[in-house]
Write an enzyme that holds these catalytic residues in place. Structure first.
Site, mmCIF file in Angstrom:
data_model
loop_
_atom_site.group_PDB
_atom_site.id
_atom_site.type_symbol
_atom_site.label_atom_id
_atom_site.label_comp_id
_atom_site.label_asym_id
_atom_site.label_seq_id
_atom_site.Cartn_x
_atom_site.Cartn_y
_atom_site.Cartn_z
ATOM 1 N N ASN A 9 0.734 -1.228 0.222
ATOM 2 C CA ASN A 9 -0.057 0.044 0.110
ATOM 3 C C ASN A 9 0.920 1.204 -0.086
ATOM 4 O OD1 ASN A 9 -1.932 2.022 0.583
ATOM 5 N ND2 ASN A 9 -2.331 1.195 2.628
ATOM 6 N N TRP A 10 0.928 1.864 -1.197
ATOM 7 C CA TRP A 10 1.925 2.849 -1.321
ATOM 8 C C TRP A 10 1.379 4.225 -0.611
ATOM 9 C CZ3 TRP A 10 3.970 2.841 -7.052
ATOM 10 C CH2 TRP A 10 4.645 1.552 -7.260
ATOM 11 N N LYS A 11 0.090 4.512 -0.269
ATOM 12 C CA LYS A 11 -0.571 5.502 0.412
ATOM 13 C C LYS A 11 -0.185 6.562 -0.434
ATOM 14 C CE LYS A 11 -0.069 3.293 4.691
ATOM 15 N NZ LYS A 11 0.149 3.222 6.183
ATOM 16 N N HIS A 95 -9.282 1.202 5.077
ATOM 17 C CA HIS A 95 -8.009 1.131 5.817
ATOM 18 C C HIS A 95 -8.095 1.999 7.009
ATOM 19 C CE1 HIS A 95 -3.984 2.467 6.353
ATOM 20 N NE2 HIS A 95 -3.469 1.457 5.953
ATOM 21 N N GLU A 97 -6.549 4.500 8.105
ATOM 22 C CA GLU A 97 -6.339 5.855 7.903
ATOM 23 C C GLU A 97 -7.437 6.413 7.294
ATOM 24 O OE1 GLU A 97 -2.602 5.400 5.606
ATOM 25 O OE2 GLU A 97 -1.855 4.661 7.571
ATOM 26 N N GLU A 167 -5.258 -5.401 10.495
ATOM 27 C CA GLU A 167 -4.367 -4.562 10.847
ATOM 28 C C GLU A 167 -4.450 -3.887 12.159
ATOM 29 O OE1 GLU A 167 -2.369 -3.232 6.951
ATOM 30 O OE2 GLU A 167 -4.316 -2.030 7.060
ATOM 31 N N GLY A 173 2.497 1.782 10.984
ATOM 32 C CA GLY A 173 3.597 2.802 10.685
ATOM 33 C C GLY A 173 4.381 3.064 11.966
ATOM 34 N N SER A 213 3.613 -2.782 10.144
ATOM 35 C CA SER A 213 4.784 -2.502 10.378
ATOM 36 C C SER A 213 5.642 -3.819 10.035
ATOM 37 C CB SER A 213 5.635 -2.390 11.691
ATOM 38 O OG SER A 213 4.846 -0.961 12.336
ATOM 39 N N GLY A 234 3.159 -1.145 4.182
ATOM 40 C CA GLY A 234 2.816 0.190 3.925
ATOM 41 C C GLY A 234 4.610 0.638 3.524
ATOM 42 N N GLY A 235 4.989 1.074 4.623
ATOM 43 C CA GLY A 235 6.452 1.478 4.793
ATOM 44 C C GLY A 235 7.146 0.706 3.910
HETATM 45 P P1 PGA Z 1 2.865 0.031 7.618
HETATM 46 O O1 PGA Z 1 1.600 0.228 6.833
HETATM 47 O O2 PGA Z 1 3.370 -1.381 7.015
HETATM 48 O O3 PGA Z 1 3.597 1.179 7.170
HETATM 49 O O4 PGA Z 1 2.791 -0.298 9.232
HETATM 50 C C1 PGA Z 1 0.653 -0.927 6.790
HETATM 51 C C2 PGA Z 1 -0.662 -0.360 6.338
HETATM 52 O O5 PGA Z 1 -1.004 0.781 6.509
HETATM 53 O O6 PGA Z 1 -1.376 -1.028 5.543
#
Ligand code: PGA
Length: 251
Positions: A9-11, A95, A97, A167, A173, A213, A234-235
């Protein structure tokens, strides 16, 4: 047998140029991977170009959000029909966020899920407890509510198609991870809820990902758990070399 799914997920990251250069490296580095399904979810602006870049490869493209109406006067929104049209096969829904910053609720998750399914997209529905819910020891209740309300009205056949991404919000994150065996317990619980809703057969077919993470160092610990069918990163998906390591994790 559930085929593992490794998703990035590149956000809100990467210009079109940056996205294309990452995808070119990714494509040539993982062309021989057949035992893991690979998904990347770039920002809307890069989806079209990234899709033409991965066409014919083993990389799937997904969006990070959609609106539930197929078309109309909804300024600023993008529909499932549009996403399908440009080659998306998946879409992230709910998600944390989006729940946290954009008022996404289980109700909107439900509408979006149905719209995605009608258009032939595979919804990746994100669920997970907040830090507060964890502190109050209501993780299981929180997750159960998100599943039951987010999936209201789906047929067992539709429920089989979707992917669940568990998640824990406090792990996204933050560098904090749920331990693999804690996560395995949650995944078993999610299958149990699914089994009550749609029957045992469906609960064994759906793929449940872990997210929060995930990185090249911990990915194998998660993937060794029998009910973890992949990860949503994500990251660690932003740097191509680290995402390649996730895709090529060893058991
Ligand atoms: P993260 O994000 O790997 O940076 O913790 C995961 C996500 O938001 O799907």
């Amino acid at each position: 047998m559930r085929k593992p799914l490794m998703a990035g997920n590149w956000k809100m990251n990467k210009t079109v140029t940056e996205a294309v250069s990452v995808v070119k490296v990714l494509k040539s580095s993982i062309f021989d991977v057949t035992d893991v399904e690979v998904l990347i979810c770039p920002a809307f602006t890069a989806l079209y170009v990234v899709n033409s870049e991965v066409n014919g490869s083993n990389i799937n493209i997904g969006a990070q959000n959609l609106f539930w109406e197929p078309k109309g006067a909804f300024t600023g929104e993008i529909s499932s029909v549009m996403l399908k049209d440009i080659g998306c096969s998946y879409v992230l829904i709910g998600h944390s966020e989006r729940r946290q910053y954009f008022n996404e609720t289980d109700k909107s998750v439900n509408k979006k899920t149905k719209a995605a399914l009608v258009a032939g997209l595979i919804p990746v529905i994100c669920i997970g407890e907040t830090f507060k819910e964890k502190e109050q020891s209501i993780t299981f209740e929180a997750v159960e509510k998100q599943i039951k309300e987010g999936l209201v009205g789906l047929t067992p056949q539709q429920a089989t198609i979707i992917v669940i991404a568990y998640e824990p919000v406090w792990a996204i994150g933050t560098g904090k991870i749920a331990t693999p065996d804690q996560t395995q317990k949650l995944h078993i619980f999610i299958r149990k809820v699914y089994s009550q809703m749609y029957g045992y057969g469906v609960s064994q077919k759906i793929r449940i990902l872990y997210g929060g993470s995930v990185n090249p160092t911990n990915v194998s610990d998660f993937m060794r758990q029998p009910d973890i069918d992949g990860c949503l990163a994500g990251g660690a998906s932003l740097e191509v070399e680290s995402f390649i390591k996730l895709v090529k994790y060893s058991k």
